[in-house]
Write an enzyme that holds these catalytic residues in place. Structure first.
Site, PDB file in Angstrom:
ATOM      1  N   CYS A   1     -15.699  33.288  28.995  1.00 35.43           N
ATOM      2  CA  CYS A   1     -15.253  34.547  29.596  1.00 35.43           C
ATOM      3  C   CYS A   1     -16.240  35.677  29.350  1.00 35.43           C
ATOM      4  O   CYS A   1     -15.890  36.852  29.478  1.00 35.43           O
ATOM      5  CB  CYS A   1     -13.884  34.934  29.043  1.00 35.43           C
ATOM      6  SG  CYS A   1     -13.913  35.286  27.264  1.00 35.43           S
TER       7      CYS A   1
ATOM      8  N   CYS B   1     -11.606  37.731  27.139  1.00 37.80           N
ATOM      9  CA  CYS B   1     -10.258  37.292  26.753  1.00 37.80           C
ATOM     10  C   CYS B   1      -9.713  38.103  25.586  1.00 37.80           C
ATOM     11  O   CYS B   1      -8.506  38.066  25.314  1.00 37.80           O
ATOM     12  CB  CYS B   1     -10.257  35.809  26.396  1.00 37.80           C
ATOM     13  SG  CYS B   1     -11.192  35.403  24.901  1.00 37.80           S
TER      14      CYS B   1
ATOM     15  N   CYS C   1     -18.691  26.472  32.098  1.00 36.98           N
ATOM     16  CA  CYS C   1     -19.271  27.363  31.095  1.00 36.98           C
ATOM     17  C   CYS C   1     -20.428  28.175  31.640  1.00 36.98           C
ATOM     18  O   CYS C   1     -20.889  29.122  31.008  1.00 36.98           O
ATOM     19  CB  CYS C   1     -19.738  26.573  29.875  1.00 36.98           C
ATOM     20  SG  CYS C   1     -21.274  25.637  30.168  1.00 36.98           S
TER      21      CYS C   1
ATOM     22  N   ASN D   1     -10.584  44.225  18.617  1.00 40.65           N
ATOM     23  CA  ASN D   1      -9.426  43.379  18.932  1.00 40.65           C
ATOM     24  C   ASN D   1      -9.680  41.911  18.574  1.00 40.65           C
ATOM     25  O   ASN D   1      -8.995  41.023  19.056  1.00 40.65           O
ATOM     26  CB  ASN D   1      -9.055  43.495  20.412  1.00 40.65           C
ATOM     27  CG  ASN D   1      -7.643  43.009  20.705  1.00 40.65           C
ATOM     28  OD1 ASN D   1      -6.709  43.321  19.970  1.00 40.65           O
ATOM     29  ND2 ASN D   1      -7.475  42.246  21.770  1.00 40.65           N
TER      30      ASN D   1
ATOM     31  N   ALA E   1     -19.746  34.483  13.312  1.00 42.25           N
ATOM     32  CA  ALA E   1     -19.247  34.435  14.689  1.00 42.25           C
ATOM     33  C   ALA E   1     -20.396  34.287  15.677  1.00 42.25           C
ATOM     34  O   ALA E   1     -21.519  33.943  15.332  1.00 42.25           O
ATOM     35  CB  ALA E   1     -18.402  35.671  14.989  1.00 42.25           C
TER      36      ALA E   1
ATOM     37  N   SER F   1     -17.490   4.867  34.100  1.00 39.27           N
ATOM     38  CA  SER F   1     -18.890   4.942  34.538  1.00 39.27           C
ATOM     39  C   SER F   1     -19.108   4.258  35.876  1.00 39.27           C
ATOM     40  O   SER F   1     -20.212   3.830  36.204  1.00 39.27           O
ATOM     41  CB  SER F   1     -19.826   4.316  33.485  1.00 39.27           C
ATOM     42  OG  SER F   1     -19.653   4.915  32.239  1.00 39.27           O
TER      43      SER F   1
ATOM     44  N   GLN G   1     -26.564  13.184  31.929  1.00 36.34           N
ATOM     45  CA  GLN G   1     -25.431  12.434  31.403  1.00 36.34           C
ATOM     46  C   GLN G   1     -25.748  11.823  30.043  1.00 36.34           C
ATOM     47  O   GLN G   1     -24.904  11.799  29.150  1.00 36.34           O
ATOM     48  CB  GLN G   1     -25.039  11.325  32.390  1.00 36.34           C
ATOM     49  CG  GLN G   1     -24.355  11.820  33.639  1.00 36.34           C
ATOM     50  CD  GLN G   1     -22.983  12.390  33.347  1.00 36.34           C
ATOM     51  OE1 GLN G   1     -22.042  11.671  33.030  1.00 36.34           O
ATOM     52  NE2 GLN G   1     -22.860  13.703  33.425  1.00 36.34           N
TER      53      GLN G   1
ATOM     54  N   GLU H   1     -20.645   6.910  30.264  1.00 33.99           N
ATOM     55  CA  GLU H   1     -19.977   6.666  28.992  1.00 33.99           C
ATOM     56  C   GLU H   1     -20.874   6.159  27.865  1.00 33.99           C
ATOM     57  O   GLU H   1     -20.694   6.574  26.710  1.00 33.99           O
ATOM     58  CB  GLU H   1     -18.840   5.664  29.201  1.00 33.99           C
ATOM     59  CG  GLU H   1     -17.719   6.189  30.062  1.00 33.99           C
ATOM     60  CD  GLU H   1     -16.615   5.159  30.232  1.00 33.99           C
ATOM     61  OE1 GLU H   1     -15.497   5.407  29.753  1.00 33.99           O
ATOM     62  OE2 GLU H   1     -16.883   4.103  30.836  1.00 33.99           O
TER      63      GLU H   1
END
Length: 1378
Positions: free
Chosen positions: A56, A111, A154, A308, A385, A1129, A1243, A1310
């Site tokens: 966010c 957020c 993301c 916050n 953080a 896969s 991948q 995978e």
């Protein structure tokens, strides 16, 4: 006046240059919800709601008419700096006042950012940076072209973090980029391609020299990156799939300016207080200190807030509600940063980032001796953080939160900082020490007092300071234990004059080792002092076995180990000063150097397509993800980004709080009285069947008579808004009667004989006879913990009744749309042809969006059916983790017969998995584990048995690898332990036991050729320079007592496809329109793996049209019915073949027209076909192989084919803390002839990094009552940028072909997850070196994941012995190993 109604004004701020006016702004509304629901800007994503993922991220620009001031004493400034300062700043006898540029650009987590605190600010979201409709910003272009997007969820957050960095620093360093991205999590890519895209903004000196490793010839330039290449002379091998030439230049004129209107408004109204009143909360924002003190006097219980970052998560996660909140970020006195003769005074409301920036500038010019304390705080802030939180959180807030896991408390107490507090009654000073924090969350400040500022003194001569911490990962994680220490010795001696030792994380509040500090004063700093200090600390630090967060023994060990590090540091400093004769062994000194977090770099290579291939044919080329630009601009839509449907409602699940109980009563009466609540639904509201049917096994949608796990859905509240639904759901009262038995662990399930059927068994040879003939017998076990999917997009959907014939559309985030359609139809009692599922894309899936989403969809559809209105379901992160569960924990027990030369002749392995309370897909996952138990090893006598345990935990489900990693890990543990007992290098034992014949058979009699597996293995060891590095590691280990390195390599044979043969099918629909454009639809779902991109490449090849002419809109059950899940896969194999089939049908129809008019264009041929009534629509179908296993006989062709690979990893561990660093990984992967090397390498990297988490840091914790404790990114850590190996090299095996699959390719989604096991075994090897040095023999147990706690406690030494608890058997553990 402090009258709350004195000043009440409308909220004014800007978003992407547009003025936003809110007349009734709610203090509880955060920027994220405002942007998404009111502004319609959905590029900013919800990932966790607690500031823990960065999805966010937005940029905030603010102007301060007060202009934050920083005052320097002249004596801290160098001559050069003063010449510069003298031109611009005021001067007096002792101070120089610097004035910042009043407009600041900084990232925040939307957020957590209340909109009411943005009054007068300008917000820029990803939509305001650039778009495909107007102009891309270079940040967006470069992350896309570098293949830095997969699922793309993301990506907007990544873009905003980098964009903000460039607004502040157009030519950043690699260190700047690392810091900017440390608050952003990616679950797909492995981070390396993101860095590759962003590092193009650095200067040439940043990317051409190997700045990571201290200079020298750049490994990226010489093409090796530390990796040997056996194909450097082969012209068809390429290391370039991200062409970064012809890039858009960084153009400041493209950036939005700070709105002049806000400048005027700030100057005109900056002195006014603000007051915003919501339904439940009132927020006052005074601008004058006196007003604040009046407010605090009249409302002493009202919390003060700046960022916050504490109040926000508490409200969301714990339901903490404050009727009045006071925002203090507008008071200049609280933001001032002042340098005086005694040191730094920082305002309590000063952000952590501003403090960090100020200290960095000051320390660069300050004498080393005086700057030690500030360097220590900088070290602390770097780990504290992410960048976004540091921009928001304040120094005072961090301290007064009174949470000992926050790092500033221990370091500032150790540095003897002073707090200045103020009230209407006056000012007073409080010394920063343990007395400030009487209990968790409480301070000794009086209710009416406000923290004004903190004094941080200069370091003095003959003082030594240090700060330590250990967390689940080195950055962006709360400390498990932190420590601040300072010692002052008498000048010219080594005699202690004063000592401060403070710890956080060893109790409910900050702990000072009072007796230790008192007893050591007057003592010489030597070995006798160390011995006594450790004994005193053992007594001072009393860690309860039931301490919040658990790990009691580890915490105490850390406390003692940290002091030992401090002792060595001080001894070394004193020796350098010539006042100590303590002679530290050289092999101890490396323990004093913290691990450096490096930006991952690496080499990637793949084989170029044949020169004979037409240039227009895109197959085999590293094409960019089809949605990459849309993902980078925030235009890519996910289910919760769709515009609200008129009359839309929201649903929130009510889940069980008991693990096993009878439901006595469900009382929603209080919820139904609350504003906005429409209804509460439960089993009685289901018009059809209250069940999900899968493979003849049923599972209830709503619990009816009893609950069988914490987190089981009992009912759901439907309301007009998300917040109303959530608040109402919390008031639903469920009455239970506890039932027995109740248990959660594999061991307890075995005791209770609680198992699901069927149980599996496969055997070749005569295991019992071979065990009797073996020279040596090994019996052991290995436990492997579960894993949370942590897809960035939580599960959810929108159910929309059509209002006719009971039709319903579902816009859903699922990997298996057909199953969702079927389950919804069953629940509603409606035929599937009236239920249409639409899947545009998923924000990650990893197997977790197959089963559970079907149940959630059915429940939401029931709500839509009952109300006749559209209903939106969007699980919050904590509920998603609680309800949907993840990868199965496994326990592998084995008995092995082997010879002294390392040859394994027999192995008997039993696999136990924790299936949870229902079967779900557990039996098929166990099948895969058992079928992969041989990996690449020809063990002539091999028996595997698989048992799924039934417990009272949420049901575990599919996860990338589907049992393969668990099955492979157990056999690799066998090989590792055999090597240890034989005194042989593990890679030698692996090599001698490997399949090698041209034709081999698995233990279930499926034939295969292992040639490419052996090629991968040999090439991997060669590229990794394994033997030379092994020798270097041995030298390193002999020269370092408290640091050890390990290296491990594994091969892999991974079965691709579904062992249930009917799933190996694919379907597609291809339509050609008269303008020549092509629309492709298929049964697969796009979740980041690039299935749509590969499908377009395939269609482009067959139709011989550009990729730009082909479009894939969505996956839709109305277009392609009965599709198999996108899993195993196998997606590209199945739908790729189907697309190819459909396109070939169309080309056969068009062929006569093409032959008749060969000079016509594609569009002309298509129009000719239309006018001749030739169909321009075709379906394609692929009927895969008849895979199946006859479990009675224990044989069959379980898989379509095998994907092979090999991986080698090197790690370094800190034996005193358990921390580890992933130094380097080399992977060689056989993907056949890659359809898209960029996607396949992506991948491999992404799967591997997910495996890094599985095997090293991702740890799920359950309470003894079966409650999931790790329910968000604060408690559950997935790999961040700092966890990726500094060198990550991936090579696709050349000259490989797979005749079984589309265009000779192989599935690769995978298999790479398992390669994370190389880190686990390398860590185990490093631990073994530490133990061997201490005279501790092999073997020793180590379960996965190899967390810092497990590493430290396995490196047994005098400090772990001191921390050994005196157990009385009555303490309740914090968590259990399930």
């Amino acid at each position: 006046m402090s009258d709350l109604n004195a000043v009440s004004r409308e909220l004014i701020f800007f978003v992407n240059g547009k003025k936003m006016i809110e007349k009734n702004a709610d203090p509880e509304e955060v920027l994220l919800s405002y942007l998404r629901r009111k502004a319609g800007l959905t590029g900013t994503k919800y990932g966790c709601g607690t500031g823990g993922c960065g999805a966010c991220t937005v940029m905030v620009s603010s102007y301060s008419g007060h202009q934050e001031r920083v005052m320097y004493p002249f004596f801290v400034l160098s001559t050069t700096r003063w010449i510069f300062l003298n031109k611009a700043f005021l001067k007096n006898k002792s101070l120089c006042i610097l004035t910042f540029d009043p407009c600041r650009h900084y990232t925040v987590n939307a957020c957590l950012q209340p909109i009411v605190t943005l009054h007068g600010a300008a917000v820029v979201t990803v939509e305001g940076v650039g778009s495909t409709r107007t102009k891309l910003h270079p940040v967006q272009e470069r992350i896309a072209k570098a293949h830095g997007t997969q699922c793309g969820f993301c990506t907007p957050g990544m873009v905003m973090s980098m964009y903000t960095l460039l607004r502040n620093k157009p030519r950043p360093t690699m260190e700047d980029i690392k810091e900017a991205l440390c608050g952003n999590i990616c679950r797909c890519t492995g981070y390396r391609p993101i860095i590759d895209g962003f590092k193009t903004f650095c200067g040439r000196e940043e990317t051409s020299g190997c700045c990571q490793n201290g200079g020298g010839k750049c490994c990226m330039e010489n093409g090796t990156n530390g990796s040997k290449s056996n194909s450097d002379e082969e012209s068809d091998i390429s290391q370039e799939f991200s062409p970064m030439d012809d890039l858009l230049p960084l153009d400041p004129s493209q950036d939005l300016i700070f709105p002049p209107e806000l400048l005027i408004m700030e100057k005109k109204f900056s002195g006014d207080a603000l007051h915003f009143q919501g339904q439940r909360v009132s927020l006052v924002a005074p601008s004058e200190l006196l007003h604040l003190l009046e407010l605090k006097a009249e409302h002493p219980s009202a919390p003060l807030t700046v960022g916050n970052t504490t109040i926000g998560p508490k409200r969301l996660l714990k339901g903490v509600h404050h009727p009045l909140v006071v925002y203090v970020g507008r008071i200049s006195e609280l933001r001032a940063v002042t340098w005086g003769e005694n040191g730094l005074t920082v305002g309590a409301a000063c952000s952590l980032s501003v403090l960090k920036e100020e200290l960095e500038k000051a320390v660069a010019e300050m004498e080393e001796e005086r700057a030690r304390a500030y360097r220590l705080i900088l070290q602390t802030l770097q780990c504290l953080a992410g960048k976004q939180i540091r921009n928001m959180a304040s120094v005072g807030g961090n301290l007064l939160s009174a949470d000992s896991k926050y790092d500033l408390g221990s370091v500032m107490a150790a540095l003897d900082c002073t707090l200045h507090v103020i009230s209407k009654d006056g000012m007073r000073d409080i010394h920063m020490n343990e007395k400030l924090f009487p209990d968790f969350g409480k301070t000794s400040l009086r209710p009416n007092e406000v923290l004004l500022s903190i004094d941080i003194p200069y370091s003095k001569p003959w003082e030594s300071v240090a700060w330590y911490r250990q967390a689940q990962r080195r950055e962006f994680a709360f400390a498990i234990v932190n420590a601040g220490m300072k010692v002052a010795v008498r000048e010219g001696t080594d005699i202690v004059e004063s000592l401060n030792v403070y710890y956080g994380g060893v109790g409910s509040t900050l702990v000072k080792c009072g007796r230790t500090c008192q007893q050591l004063v007057g003592r010489r700093w030597g070995e006798d002092l160390l011995t006594d200090a450790c004994r005193f600390i053992k007594e001072d630090v009393d860690v309860s076995l039931s301490i919040h967060g658990g790990r009691a023994e580890y915490r105490k060990t850390l406390a003692i180990s940290f002091f030992f590090k401090f002792y060595m540091q001080v001894a070394l400093e004193m020796r350098e000063r010539g006042v100590s004769d303590v002679d530290l062994p050289l092999e101890y000194l490396s323990a004093l150097k913290p691990f450096k977090n490096e930006v991952p770099q690496g080499q990637q290579s793949y084989q170029l397509v044949s020169e004979a291939q037409p240039s227009a044919d895109p197959v085999g080329h590293p094409s960019m993800h089809q949605s990459a630009f849309q993902q980078a601009t925030g235009e890519a839509k996910y289910y919760d980004d769709l515009p609200p449907v008129k009359g839309e409602l929201f649903i929130f699940m009510v889940t069980s709080t008991r693990a096993h109980a009878k439901i006595i009563n469900i009382d929603p009466s209080e919820a139904l009285k609350m504003p906005g609540v429409v209804t509460c639904i439960s089993a009685g509201d289901v018009p059809g069947a209250n069940r999900r049917l899968f493979m003849n096994y049923t599972e209830e949608l709503f619990a009816t008579e009893e609950v069988i796990c914490v987190g089981q859905i009992i009912c759901a509240v439907v309301a007009e808004s998300r917040e109303q639904a959530r608040r109402a759901a919390e008031t639903v009262q469920i009455t239970y009667q506890d039932l027995q038995p109740v248990f959660f662990t594999i061991q307890d399930a075995i005791k209770h004989k609680s198992f699901f059927e069927p149980r599996r068994k496969v055997e070749r040879g005569d295991v019992d006879a071979a065990l009797k003939m073996a020279e040596q017998i090994l019996e052991d076990e290995i436990y492997m913990g579960g894993q949370e999917h942590f897809y960035m997009e939580t599960q959810g959907l929108i159910a929309v009744p059509k209002g006719e014939n009971e039709e319903m559309d579902l816009f859903v985030s699922t990997q298996h749309a057909a199953l969702t359609q079927e389950v919804v139809g069953t629940a509603l009692g409606i035929a599937s042809n009236k239920i249409t599922c639409h899947v545009k894309r998923l924000g990650g899936g990893f197997g977790g969006k197959v089963m559970k989403i079907a149940s959630l969809s059915a429940i939401t559809a029931v709500a839509a059916h009952k109300t006749g209105r559209a209903v939106r379901c969007c699980l919050e992160r904590g509920d998603d983790m609680l309800i949907t569960s993840g990868r199965h924990p496994f326990l592998g027990k084995y008995k092995v017969g082997y010879n002294r030369d390392g040859t394994i002749i027999a192995a008997d392995i039993i696999y136990y998995s924790n299936g949870g309370c229902t079967l779900d897909e557990s039996s098929f996952i166990m099948d895969k584990a058992v079928l992969h138990m041989d990996n690449g090893y020809k063990i002539p006598n091999l028996r595997g048995r698989g048992v799924v345990c039934k417990t009272y935990l949420p049901s575990y489900t599919a996860f990338r690898g589907f049992g393969g990693p668990q099955g492979l890990t157990v056999i690799e543990s066998v090989l590792h332990e055999v090597a240890v007992r034989c005194g042989l290098p593990p890679e030698k034992v692996r090599d001698m036991n490997m399949y090698r014949e041209e034709l081999c058979h698995t233990h279930y009699k499926q034939p295969f050729c292992p040639t490419n597996m052996v090629r991968c293995w040999d090439e991997c060891l060669e590229r990794a320079d394994y033997q030379e590095r092994l020798r270097s590691i041995q030298l390193f280990n002999s020269a370092n007592r408290w640091r050890k390195r390990g290296i491990a390599a594994v091969p892999q044979k991974f079965g691709v496809g579904f062992s249930k043969g009917f799933y190996n099918q694919g379907a597609a629909l291809v339509n050609i329109f008269k303008d020549g454009s092509v629309l492709v639809t298929h049964g697969g779902t796009e979740m980041g793996q690039g299935i749509h991109t590969k499908a377009v490449q395939i269609a482009s090849r067959v139709l011989n049209v550009p990729m730009a002419s082909i479009f894939i809109k969505e996956t839709c059950t109305g277009n392609v019915p009965n599709a198999a899940p996108s899993a195993a896969s196998f997606g590209t194999d199945s739908v790729g073949m189907a697309v190819k089939d459909a396109c070939e049908k169309l080309m056969r129809r068009l062929k006569p027209l093409m032959e008749k008019n060969p000079r016509n264009t594609w569009k002309q041929w298509v129009n000719d076909a239309f006018f001749q009534k030739i169909s321009l629509s075709a379906t394609g179908f692929f009927m895969g192989p008849p895979t199946n296993v006859d479990w009675e006989k224990g044989e069959g062709a379980a898989y379509y084919y095998f994907t092979y690979g090999a991986c080698c990893s090197e790690v370094e561990i800190d034996c005193l803390t358990g921390d580890h660093k992933n130094i380097r990984t080399d992977i060689v992967m056989d993907v056949g002839k890659s359809i898209n090397p960029a996607l396949d390498i992506g991948q491999v990297e992404g799967g591997f990094v997910q495996g890094v988490g599985l095997y090293t840091i991702e740890e799920l914790q359950f309470s003894p009552a079966g409650v999931l404790l790790t329910r968000g990114p604060s408690q559950y850590k997935v790999p961040a940028l700092c966890d990726v190996p500094a060198q990550l090299n991936v090579h696709l095996l050349a000259d490989s072909e797979n005749p079984c699959a589309i265009y000779m390719s192989k599935g690769v989604g995978e298999p790479p997850v398992f390669f994370g096991a190389t880190l686990f075994f390398a860590i185990k090897a490093a631990i073994a070196e530490a133990r061997r040095e201490r005279g501790l023999g092999e073997p020793f147990p180590l379960s996965s994941p190899a967390t810092a706690e497990k590493i430290r406690m396995a490196c047994q030494d005098q400090f772990t012995e001191m921390a050994s608890p005196q157990t009385n058997g009555t303490a309740t553990p914090w968590c259990i190993q399930v």
